[in-house]
Write an enzyme that holds these catalytic residues in place. Structure first.
Site, mmCIF file in Angstrom:
data_model
loop_
_atom_site.group_PDB
_atom_site.id
_atom_site.type_symbol
_atom_site.label_atom_id
_atom_site.label_comp_id
_atom_site.label_asym_id
_atom_site.label_seq_id
_atom_site.Cartn_x
_atom_site.Cartn_y
_atom_site.Cartn_z
ATOM 1 N N HIS A 1 0.832 -1.213 0.000
ATOM 2 C CA HIS A 1 0.000 0.000 0.000
ATOM 3 C C HIS A 1 0.869 1.267 0.000
ATOM 4 O O HIS A 1 0.733 2.127 -0.874
ATOM 5 C CB HIS A 1 -0.898 -0.032 1.243
ATOM 6 C CG HIS A 1 -1.778 1.161 1.405
ATOM 7 N ND1 HIS A 1 -3.123 1.123 1.136
ATOM 8 C CD2 HIS A 1 -1.517 2.422 1.799
ATOM 9 C CE1 HIS A 1 -3.639 2.333 1.348
ATOM 10 N NE2 HIS A 1 -2.681 3.131 1.766
ATOM 11 N N GLU A 2 1.772 1.354 0.961
ATOM 12 C CA GLU A 2 2.574 2.579 1.084
ATOM 13 C C GLU A 2 3.499 2.752 -0.118
ATOM 14 O O GLU A 2 3.740 3.881 -0.549
ATOM 15 C CB GLU A 2 3.359 2.590 2.407
ATOM 16 C CG GLU A 2 2.503 2.560 3.684
ATOM 17 C CD GLU A 2 1.443 3.662 3.771
ATOM 18 O OE1 GLU A 2 1.630 4.742 3.184
ATOM 19 O OE2 GLU A 2 0.404 3.422 4.425
ATOM 20 N N GLU B 1 -4.957 7.733 -2.692
ATOM 21 C CA GLU B 1 -5.401 6.483 -2.097
ATOM 22 C C GLU B 1 -5.782 5.474 -3.178
ATOM 23 O O GLU B 1 -5.644 4.270 -2.985
ATOM 24 C CB GLU B 1 -6.594 6.782 -1.172
ATOM 25 C CG GLU B 1 -6.789 5.809 -0.058
ATOM 26 C CD GLU B 1 -5.558 5.592 0.829
ATOM 27 O OE1 GLU B 1 -4.674 6.483 0.925
ATOM 28 O OE2 GLU B 1 -5.487 4.513 1.419
HETATM 29 ZN ZN ZN Z 1 -2.892 5.237 2.031
#
Ligand code: ZN
Length: 498
Positions: A263-264, A293
């Site tokens: 994710h990061e 996001e």
């Molecule tokens: Zn995030």
């Protein structure tokens, strides 16, 4: 002053701001990772001072005049013209705030963050409640200075996702509720999938060993990316060639650090891929929180939880955890990492129930700002909502209201972008799959080429275009929530044989 002189001044000013922003970003990263806690007060005071200095630079009246002229001058370089528009909008938002109030606000949010962390460690909401109250009151006051004829929470939503407001989010969340609540119920009625092997005691050194392999696979190159550990994983960046991510290792969860890393790194890739000519300028940022996001969740869920991804990585994982995964087939592993079970902690939530976690926070934020919900007893309101939407109730504040950092530093209006980003991602995936064979690239370890597609269609623009324009450029259509809902229905219908 001639236009050329104004542009020279503009460039000098951009450089100066970028130097302060770099210092503040690094101090912020340090604060959340390695800075010793006893030095907190000393550091926070000086950080607030530096923010105040930057505030003065950013609201310099001469620069405001220059920006105002440049934003209306269509004959200049279109990048500078666009940047001037964005800078000027930001100036209007800050110039109205008295500097001493701005500095005390920085101190308050730092104190609030420190006390949120204390409260979470002590599992005691009452430590954080007075700060939350102050931060809400303080936010309201700062927004009132803008003198806009728009409800404060709508302004907050617009700050994180330009163009969004409560009406649009209400419609978005209604669409989610209509199709996801029954789907979650159907999944809950089916026999569970065994994922217990993911939650056995799991050696952290072995997790770190796998992490080295994973970071290589994700092409998260040490020449521009760096990873550290933290309580609440996040990504920060200084420029396209200095991106920093954090992760968190849990002893009883083999995959938490893995998915938070994917994710990061998705956030980091976005920043890394922005056209380098924008470095240091306002254009060198992801265009909105939802768009950011969308990139991290696309990597985490649409790529990272797919079979093709693990066809390339499962051998290495079993090599790191022979005792835990020795008897687990790749198919069973894929099923396990896609299990849907209502849970208390947002960052650990599965893809299907995740948007409900966001809906809960969105409803609470709306209530906190329209006065129908108070900070007193908010831990109970929180628990009631979890019971209503997910059928479970937190017994501890640390797994309930204290789990997220966002309200401690006044990031109100941020949460909804998480759900929106997940939905954007579905539409991007649909287009990407038409252009390239994503699964083949994943299997062959060609992750950087997938990021190449994202760079070409989304990342490189930074803030040069707004989110709607980028969606249209990348997918040929305006945003449509049904891509997301169709994807979830299809995925979970197959996974659970509904
Ligand atoms: Zn995030």
């Amino acid at each position: 002053m001639t236009t050329n002189e104004m542009i020279d001044k503009y460039k000098e000013w951009v450089f100066k701001c970028s130097a302060y922003n770099m210092a503040l970003a690094l101090i912020g990263f340090d604060k959340q990772t390695i800075a010793p806690s006893a030095g907190e007060e000393y550091r926070d005071e000086r950080t607030a001072f530096l923010s105040g200095e930057l505030f003065s630079i950013e609201t310099d009246p001469e620069m405001m005049e220059i920006m105002k002229t440049l934003k209306d001058d269509d004959s200049i370089d279109p990048d500078i013209n666009k940047a001037a528009k964005l800078y000027y909008d930001n100036m209007l938002k800050t110039v109205c705030i008295p500097k001493d109030e701005f500095v005390s606000w920085q101190k308050l949010t730092n104190e609030s963050f420190n006390n949120w962390r204390r409260a979470k460690d002590a599992d005691d909401y009452s430590i954080f409640e007075p700060y939350l109250k102050k931060v809400i009151e303080g936010s309201k006051k700062l927004y009132e200075y803008r003198g806009k004829d728009m409800p404060i929470y709508d302004q907050m939503l617009d700050d994180y996702e330009p163009g969004m407001n409560r009406d649009k989010y209400d419609a978005f969340f209604d669409a989610l509720k209509a199709r996801l609540v029954p789907l979650i119920k159907k999944v809950a009625d089916k026999d569970g999938i065994d994922d217990s092997f993911l939650y056995k005691k799991c050696d952290i050194d072995a997790q770190k060993k796998f992490m080295e392999h994973l970071l290589d696979y994700l092409a998260y190159d040490k020449s521009w990316g760096y990873q550290n550990e933290t309580e609440h994983p996040f990504t920060d960046w200084v420029c396209e060639n200095d991106c920093r991510t954090t992760t968190k290792y849990l002893e009883d969860n083999m995959v938490s650090a893995i998915f938070s890393t994917i994710h990061e790194c998705g956030h980091a890739w976005y920043e890394h891929n922005i056209d380098p000519k924008y470095d240091g300028m306002i254009l060198s940022n992801g265009v909105s929180s939802g768009m950011h996001e969308s990139q991290s969740r696309l990597c985490e869920n649409y790529l990272g939880r797919s079979k093709a991804f693990w066809e390339a990585n499962y051998d290495k994982l079993t090599e790191c955890f022979p005792d835990l995964l020795g008897g687990v087939s790749l198919d069973d592993f894929i099923k396990a990492v896609n299990v849907s079970t209502p849970s208390l902690v947002r960052t650990e939530a599965d893809e299907l129930t995740y948007p409900m976690h966001i809906l809960i926070r969105y409803e609470i934020e709306k209530g906190l700002f329209d006065g129908t919900i108070s900070t007193e007893g908010l831990d109970k309101t929180w628990a009631d909502k979890y019971e209503e939407y997910l059928g479970i109730r937190p017994e501890h504040a640390r797994d309930g209201i204290l789990q997220d950092v966002h309200w401690s530093d006044a990031s109100f209006g941020y949460f909804p972008t998480y759900a929106l980003g997940s939905a954007f991602a579905a539409q991007f995936m649909d287009s990407m799959r038409r252009d390239i064979d994503v699964d083949a690239y994943l299997k062959d370890g060609r992750y950087a080429e997938i990021e190449g597609w994202l760079r070409e269609h989304i990342h490189r623009y930074g803030c040069r275009y707004n989110a709607d324009e980028i969606m249209l450029k990348a997918t040929g259509k305006p945003f449509d929530v049904n891509y997301y809902l169709d994807y979830l229905e299809d995925k979970y219908t197959k996974l659970y044989n509904l």
